[in-house]
Design a protein around this motif. Sequence first.
Motif, PDB file in Angstrom:
ATOM      1  N   HIS A 181     -13.199 -13.551 -10.361  1.00 46.48           N
ATOM      2  CA  HIS A 181     -11.780 -13.932 -10.273  1.00 46.48           C
ATOM      3  C   HIS A 181     -11.308 -13.885  -8.823  1.00 46.48           C
ATOM      4  CE1 HIS A 181     -11.636 -13.499 -14.624  1.00 46.48           C
ATOM      5  NE2 HIS A 181     -12.251 -12.345 -14.485  1.00 46.48           N
ATOM      6  N   ALA A 182     -11.633 -12.790  -8.140  1.00 47.83           N
ATOM      7  CA  ALA A 182     -11.109 -12.585  -6.772  1.00 47.83           C
ATOM      8  C   ALA A 182     -11.642 -13.658  -5.827  1.00 47.83           C
ATOM      9  CB  ALA A 182     -11.489 -11.191  -6.288  1.00 47.83           C
ATOM     10  N   GLU A 183     -12.898 -14.098  -6.053  1.00 48.36           N
ATOM     11  CA  GLU A 183     -13.518 -15.049  -5.125  1.00 48.36           C
ATOM     12  C   GLU A 183     -12.830 -16.410  -5.104  1.00 48.36           C
ATOM     13  OE1 GLU A 183     -18.137 -13.756  -4.503  1.00 48.36           O
ATOM     14  OE2 GLU A 183     -17.638 -14.942  -6.275  1.00 48.36           O
ATOM     15  N   VAL A 184     -12.057 -16.690  -6.139  1.00 47.24           N
ATOM     16  CA  VAL A 184     -11.418 -18.006  -6.235  1.00 47.24           C
ATOM     17  C   VAL A 184     -10.190 -18.102  -5.317  1.00 47.24           C
ATOM     18  CG1 VAL A 184     -10.209 -19.518  -7.869  1.00 47.24           C
ATOM     19  CG2 VAL A 184     -12.285 -18.311  -8.564  1.00 47.24           C
ATOM     20  N   TYR A 185      -9.644 -16.967  -4.941  1.00 47.03           N
ATOM     21  CA  TYR A 185      -8.403 -16.945  -4.156  1.00 47.03           C
ATOM     22  C   TYR A 185      -8.631 -17.440  -2.723  1.00 47.03           C
ATOM     23  CZ  TYR A 185      -5.826 -14.515  -7.809  1.00 47.03           C
ATOM     24  OH  TYR A 185      -5.191 -14.193  -8.981  1.00 47.03           O
ATOM     25  N   ASP A 186      -7.574 -17.997  -2.129  1.00 49.09           N
ATOM     26  CA  ASP A 186      -7.664 -18.452  -0.740  1.00 49.09           C
ATOM     27  C   ASP A 186      -7.772 -17.272   0.206  1.00 49.09           C
ATOM     28  OD1 ASP A 186      -7.017 -21.465  -0.944  1.00 49.09           O
ATOM     29  OD2 ASP A 186      -5.529 -20.481  -2.225  1.00 49.09           O
ATOM     30  N   HIS A 187      -7.098 -16.161  -0.167  1.00 51.39           N
ATOM     31  CA  HIS A 187      -7.092 -15.012   0.720  1.00 51.39           C
ATOM     32  C   HIS A 187      -6.797 -13.757  -0.099  1.00 51.39           C
ATOM     33  CE1 HIS A 187      -7.272 -14.134   5.028  1.00 51.39           C
ATOM     34  NE2 HIS A 187      -6.540 -13.081   4.747  1.00 51.39           N
ATOM     35  N   VAL A 188      -7.223 -12.600   0.409  1.00 53.35           N
ATOM     36  CA  VAL A 188      -6.904 -11.348  -0.273  1.00 53.35           C
ATOM     37  C   VAL A 188      -6.312 -10.374   0.737  1.00 53.35           C
ATOM     38  CG1 VAL A 188      -8.662 -11.560  -2.076  1.00 53.35           C
ATOM     39  CG2 VAL A 188      -9.226 -10.439   0.081  1.00 53.35           C
ATOM     40  N   VAL A 189      -5.509  -9.438   0.235  1.00 50.22           N
ATOM     41  CA  VAL A 189      -4.841  -8.470   1.111  1.00 50.22           C
ATOM     42  C   VAL A 189      -5.081  -7.066   0.561  1.00 50.22           C
ATOM     43  CG1 VAL A 189      -2.595  -7.683   1.987  1.00 50.22           C
ATOM     44  CG2 VAL A 189      -3.044 -10.135   1.744  1.00 50.22           C
ATOM     45  N   PHE A 190      -5.477  -6.157   1.458  1.00 51.38           N
ATOM     46  CA  PHE A 190      -5.683  -4.751   1.077  1.00 51.38           C
ATOM     47  C   PHE A 190      -4.831  -3.852   1.975  1.00 51.38           C
ATOM     48  CE2 PHE A 190      -9.310  -6.726  -0.860  1.00 51.38           C
ATOM     49  CZ  PHE A 190      -9.568  -5.946  -1.982  1.00 51.38           C
ATOM     50  N   SER A 191      -4.741  -2.556   1.572  1.00 49.55           N
ATOM     51  CA  SER A 191      -3.927  -1.603   2.347  1.00 49.55           C
ATOM     52  C   SER A 191      -4.701  -0.936   3.480  1.00 49.55           C
ATOM     53  CB  SER A 191      -3.367  -0.505   1.444  1.00 49.55           C
ATOM     54  OG  SER A 191      -2.494  -1.065   0.507  1.00 49.55           O
ATOM     55  N   ALA A 192      -6.035  -1.050   3.476  1.00 51.03           N
ATOM     56  CA  ALA A 192      -6.849  -0.442   4.538  1.00 51.03           C
ATOM     57  C   ALA A 192      -8.151  -1.235   4.653  1.00 51.03           C
ATOM     58  CB  ALA A 192      -7.157   1.015   4.198  1.00 51.03           C
ATOM     59  N   PRO A 193      -8.705  -1.350   5.865  1.00 48.71           N
ATOM     60  CA  PRO A 193      -9.957  -2.118   6.015  1.00 48.71           C
ATOM     61  C   PRO A 193     -11.080  -1.545   5.164  1.00 48.71           C
ATOM     62  CG  PRO A 193      -9.223  -1.193   8.140  1.00 48.71           C
ATOM     63  CD  PRO A 193      -8.182  -0.836   7.144  1.00 48.71           C
ATOM     64  N   GLU A 194     -11.074  -0.196   4.988  1.00 49.26           N
ATOM     65  CA  GLU A 194     -12.149   0.460   4.221  1.00 49.26           C
ATOM     66  C   GLU A 194     -12.180   0.000   2.768  1.00 49.26           C
ATOM     67  OE1 GLU A 194     -10.069   1.851   6.332  1.00 49.26           O
ATOM     68  OE2 GLU A 194     -10.923   3.585   7.360  1.00 49.26           O
ATOM     69  N   TYR A 195     -11.072  -0.552   2.259  1.00 52.43           N
ATOM     70  CA  TYR A 195     -11.010  -0.904   0.835  1.00 52.43           C
ATOM     71  C   TYR A 195     -11.561  -2.306   0.535  1.00 52.43           C
ATOM     72  CZ  TYR A 195      -7.652   2.992   0.738  1.00 52.43           C
ATOM     73  OH  TYR A 195      -7.039   4.202   0.873  1.00 52.43           O
ATOM     74  N   ILE A 196     -11.831  -3.075   1.590  1.00 50.83           N
ATOM     75  CA  ILE A 196     -12.224  -4.474   1.363  1.00 50.83           C
ATOM     76  C   ILE A 196     -13.678  -4.532   0.881  1.00 50.83           C
ATOM     77  CG2 ILE A 196     -12.503  -6.754   2.436  1.00 50.83           C
ATOM     78  CD1 ILE A 196     -10.393  -5.768   4.539  1.00 50.83           C
ATOM     79  N   PRO A 197     -13.933  -5.032  -0.337  1.00 53.33           N
ATOM     80  CA  PRO A 197     -15.330  -5.116  -0.782  1.00 53.33           C
ATOM     81  C   PRO A 197     -16.084  -6.154   0.050  1.00 53.33           C
ATOM     82  CG  PRO A 197     -13.791  -5.844  -2.516  1.00 53.33           C
ATOM     83  CD  PRO A 197     -12.972  -5.530  -1.324  1.00 53.33           C
ATOM     84  N   ASP A 198     -17.377  -5.920   0.228  1.00 53.91           N
ATOM     85  CA  ASP A 198     -18.176  -6.779   1.112  1.00 53.91           C
ATOM     86  C   ASP A 198     -18.031  -8.262   0.785  1.00 53.91           C
ATOM     87  OD1 ASP A 198     -19.014  -4.636   2.491  1.00 53.91           O
ATOM     88  OD2 ASP A 198     -20.955  -4.432   1.451  1.00 53.91           O
TER      89      ASP A 198
END
Length: 489
Positions: A181-198
């Motif tokens: 699901h997430a891969e379909v999005y144009d962009h994603v936003v997280f609260s910290a760089p450490e939280y971004i999955p590879d």
Amino acid sequence: MKLVEVKKTLSLDDYASFAHLARAVEDLRAEARTLVPRLQSRRVLMVNSTAQGGGVAEMLPTQVQLLRELGLEVNWAVIESDRPEFFKLTKHIHNLIHGEGTPRLDAEARALYDAVSRENADRLRELLRPNDILVVHDPQPLGAGCLLRRELPIKAIWRCHIGLDEHNEATRAAWQFLRPHAEVYDHVVFSAPEYIPDFLAGRATVIHPAIDPLSHKNRVLHPHKLVGILCNAGLAGTHAPVLTAPFPTPARRLQADGRFGPATEPDEIGLLYRPIVTQVSRWDSLKGFAPLMEGFLRFKQCRPSAANQRQMRHTRRREIVRLVLAGPDPDSIQDDPEGVEVLEELCARYRELPPECHRDIVILSLPMDSRKLNALIVNALQRSSVVVVQNSLREGFGLTVTEAMWKGVPVLASSACGLRQQVRDGVDGRMVSEPTNPDEIAAVLDDMMQQPPALERWGRNAQLRVYNEFLVFAQLSRWLRLWTRVTRK
Ligand code: UDP
């Protein structure tokens, strides 16, 4: 799906009328003058899973309202489902992203998630026009947003408010489930760089959570107002007439017999007189209340030093300082058995303390029947503190620290990921590397309390940091920049 009505309360002019906010509002307006025209009348639809309760629902009204004032057409919708098992599943996914729970999401879970996503996507479709920007918050509506991005000529951004700076089986299970699901999005936003999955690296941005400086939790409280709140909440004795009536439910204080009683018994806490060290949090084992209490006791037991006037003053400070541990009224958390258990353990430990320690540690139950009054009490407690602590073992961001920093109160934070995003050790406050180590907490607290000029400097730096990074204005500028970037592609 339900469209949420957002009423206009405060305008940008209201914010700008405060001298200390004027420049931040002007910076946002300047940014909007350039960026809003570039968005060429694109509309924004924010989607989450609840109109009330939780940080996202708390901040969305202010954001929607200010963005509208800046010239954007912004709406807010919440997804719905008459299948309670859907929200049980998304709660399970939420816990897995935090590294907790059974790492199993089977075909049945997938079928349920997809079916509810389909229903909500079909409803949300009516609210969207070509070129709109869809901003989807957290895992619950992720699937619906993914379908809409596939089927409509829109841009879609997923804003994930949760995360963990470690990987384990639980986090892997959650991300494996959400990835398609997430891969379909144009962009994603997280609260910290450490939280971004590879798998999302390269199309992810960090936007920190932010606070509203004029909310009841954060607005300036002049002395009479602050004293009035403490008296009305039963946290301070009324030594002279006060204008306003007592709150319907007072704050209550744990007594030596293990029951909650009046907060001014067995004695006045001393909120307006003594140095006060405070932690306000949900009763959650990850908030580190128990080791903080031990650390404070060890700090109190440090050897007195009386070689010179500075040290004598420090010894006196250590004698009269008190620790306030505050959290929601236990009656309000009956649906959270874990919270009840954490509070019970803390109360049991309190009862075992030698009687001479009972007055120095104040465990408070804060009324939750009015959000406004609860927020005012938290505001007044933070402002009455010489140091605000957040000793979390894990923390997604930690708004309690943002709130204290904004008030210029020096903070003692653990180095949990969310807190690391905010506090620079020795600049905006101090950090402990190991929140379960009472000796470290005692040593850092002792070191902080010995340096009144440094406390003032940390408080000032902290306020400036929140002003620049963690107020709603900076956050909206970041959203405008991101939307411009995403729609240009
Ligand atoms: N809070 C509150 N009353 C309480 C306990 C906590 O208003 O009795 C607030 C606190 O001021 C903060 C929020 O709840 O605004 C907690 O947010 P944070 O990011 O610190 O932690 P979370 O609870 O989301 O893990």
